[in-house]
Design a protein around this motif. Structure first.
Motif, PDB file in Angstrom:
ATOM      1  N   ALA A  19       0.925  -1.679  -0.531  1.00 39.02           N
ATOM      2  CA  ALA A  19      -0.148  -0.351   0.057  1.00 39.02           C
ATOM      3  C   ALA A  19       0.868   1.314  -0.156  1.00 39.02           C
ATOM      4  N   LEU A  20       2.066   1.434   0.841  1.00 37.02           N
ATOM      5  CA  LEU A  20       2.234   2.374   0.364  1.00 37.02           C
ATOM      6  C   LEU A  20       4.708   2.653  -0.089  1.00 37.02           C
ATOM      7  N   ASP A  21       4.226   1.971  -1.673  1.00 41.51           N
ATOM      8  CA  ASP A  21       5.308   1.360  -2.426  1.00 41.51           C
ATOM      9  C   ASP A  21       5.477   2.729  -3.230  1.00 41.51           C
ATOM     10  N   TRP A  22       4.428   3.541  -2.836  1.00 41.92           N
ATOM     11  CA  TRP A  22       4.694   5.085  -4.188  1.00 41.92           C
ATOM     12  C   TRP A  22       5.441   5.998  -3.390  1.00 41.92           C
ATOM     13  N   ILE A  23       5.373   5.287  -2.359  1.00 40.81           N
ATOM     14  CA  ILE A  23       6.640   6.377  -0.735  1.00 40.81           C
ATOM     15  C   ILE A  23       7.877   5.748  -1.262  1.00 40.81           C
ATOM     16  N   PRO A  24       9.125   6.837  -1.729  1.00 43.60           N
ATOM     17  CA  PRO A  24      10.161   6.340  -1.918  1.00 43.60           C
ATOM     18  C   PRO A  24      10.276   5.704  -0.474  1.00 43.60           C
ATOM     19  N   GLU A  40       3.489   3.848  13.606  1.00 41.17           N
ATOM     20  CA  GLU A  40       4.262   3.520  12.784  1.00 41.17           C
ATOM     21  C   GLU A  40       3.706   2.633  12.118  1.00 41.17           C
ATOM     22  N   LEU A  41       3.753   2.094  11.311  1.00 41.62           N
ATOM     23  CA  LEU A  41       3.717   1.376  10.238  1.00 41.62           C
ATOM     24  C   LEU A  41       4.982   0.167  10.061  1.00 41.62           C
ATOM     25  N   PRO A  42       4.809  -1.194  10.060  1.00 46.55           N
ATOM     26  CA  PRO A  42       5.526  -1.829   9.475  1.00 46.55           C
ATOM     27  C   PRO A  42       6.941  -2.204   8.614  1.00 46.55           C
ATOM     28  N   GLY A  43       7.822  -2.535   8.523  1.00 47.92           N
ATOM     29  CA  GLY A  43       8.620  -1.312   7.419  1.00 47.92           C
ATOM     30  C   GLY A  43       9.437   0.039   7.356  1.00 47.92           C
ATOM     31  N   ARG A  44       8.291   0.825   8.128  1.00 49.12           N
ATOM     32  CA  ARG A  44       8.074   2.062   7.693  1.00 49.12           C
ATOM     33  C   ARG A  44       9.020   2.461   8.853  1.00 49.12           C
ATOM     34  N   PRO A  45       9.847   2.857   9.300  1.00 57.11           N
ATOM     35  CA  PRO A  45      10.378   4.176  10.891  1.00 57.11           C
ATOM     36  C   PRO A  45       9.566   5.514  10.331  1.00 57.11           C
ATOM     37  N   VAL A  98       1.397  10.821   7.666  1.00 64.73           N
ATOM     38  CA  VAL A  98       2.044  11.772   7.379  1.00 64.73           C
ATOM     39  C   VAL A  98       3.451  11.208   7.028  1.00 64.73           C
ATOM     40  N   THR A  99       3.775  12.175   5.676  1.00 67.22           N
ATOM     41  CA  THR A  99       5.279  11.585   5.224  1.00 67.22           C
ATOM     42  C   THR A  99       5.715  12.803   5.744  1.00 67.22           C
ATOM     43  N   GLU A 100       7.463  12.813   5.909  1.00 65.12           N
ATOM     44  CA  GLU A 100       8.389  13.894   6.270  1.00 65.12           C
ATOM     45  C   GLU A 100       9.358  13.150   5.277  1.00 65.12           C
ATOM     46  N   ARG A 101      10.231  13.978   4.990  1.00 68.00           N
ATOM     47  CA  ARG A 101      11.941  14.126   3.875  1.00 68.00           C
ATOM     48  C   ARG A 101      12.785  15.182   4.351  1.00 68.00           C
TER      49      ARG A 101
END
Length: 195
Positions: A19-24, A40-45, A98-101
């Motif tokens: 589902a989150l493959d579109w997010i780098p 927090e999502l598994p595999g995505r700190p 929420v995404t942050e880079r």
């Protein structure tokens, strides 16, 4: 860290690992639920800026319900001064992604220029900005002049448009965190800077 099942949206994302493959991969990800809890999502700190107890996480928790359904903004870390692009993508009324880079400063802007840009984008006059930032109107005029040059636009409307388009708007009003823009910090009177 809360379990991913804290919101139905987080549970659905956790159940579908693609589902989150579109997010780098270098983008930190969190889900905020309607009760203000984070998952927090598994595999995505969550990363340092979105870590439990961080000032960014607290700011998002205070304001995410008042944001548009899809909002991108700039976060400048209070301690290190690093720049971060943050997005809050609402999923119905019950949660948001929420995404942050981390990012480089945009076109050589300084922190103070970003503060002024945010307030210009909010429709504030130079006098209002000076009042909020506790500086003189001539200082604000110089910042606006520099912003016009650095962002390659000719008007305040152009500055506001660039701020929104490039995600340079801040989440909270500069100079007065946690205060209404009409209040002074700690109730202190503003010194008269323009005599």
């Amino acid at each position: 860290m809360h379990a991913a099942a804290g919101s139905p949206f987080a549970a659905r994302i956790s159940a579908d690992s693609s589902a989150l493959d579109w997010i780098p991969a270098d983008v930190s990800v969190l889900v905020i639920a309607s009760d203000g809890s984070f998952s927090e999502l598994p595999g995505r700190p969550a990363g340092e800026q979105l870590a439990d107890g961080s000032s960014l996480r607290a700011a998002i928790a205070r304001q995410w319900r008042s944001l548009p359904p899809c909002w991108r903004f700039l976060w400048i870390a209070p301690v290190h001064g690093s720049w971060h692009r943050v997005s809050v993508l609402r999923h119905r009324a019950d949660s948001a992604l929420v995404t942050e880079r981390r990012m480089d400063p945009f076109r050589g802007l300084t922190r103070r220029e970003v503060d002024v840009l945010h307030l210009v984008a909010d429709g504030k006059t130079n006098a209002e900005i000076a009042q909020l930032l506790w500086v003189s109107t001539s200082t604000v005029s110089k910042h606006v002049e520099h912003l016009l040059q650095k962002l390659g636009t000719r008007s305040r409307v152009g500055l506001a448009s660039t701020a929104i388009r490039e995600g340079l708007h801040l989440l909270e009003s500069p100079g007065l965190p946690h205060y209404s823009v009409t209040e002074q910090p700690l109730g202190l009177p503003r010194p008269d800077l323009d005599t």
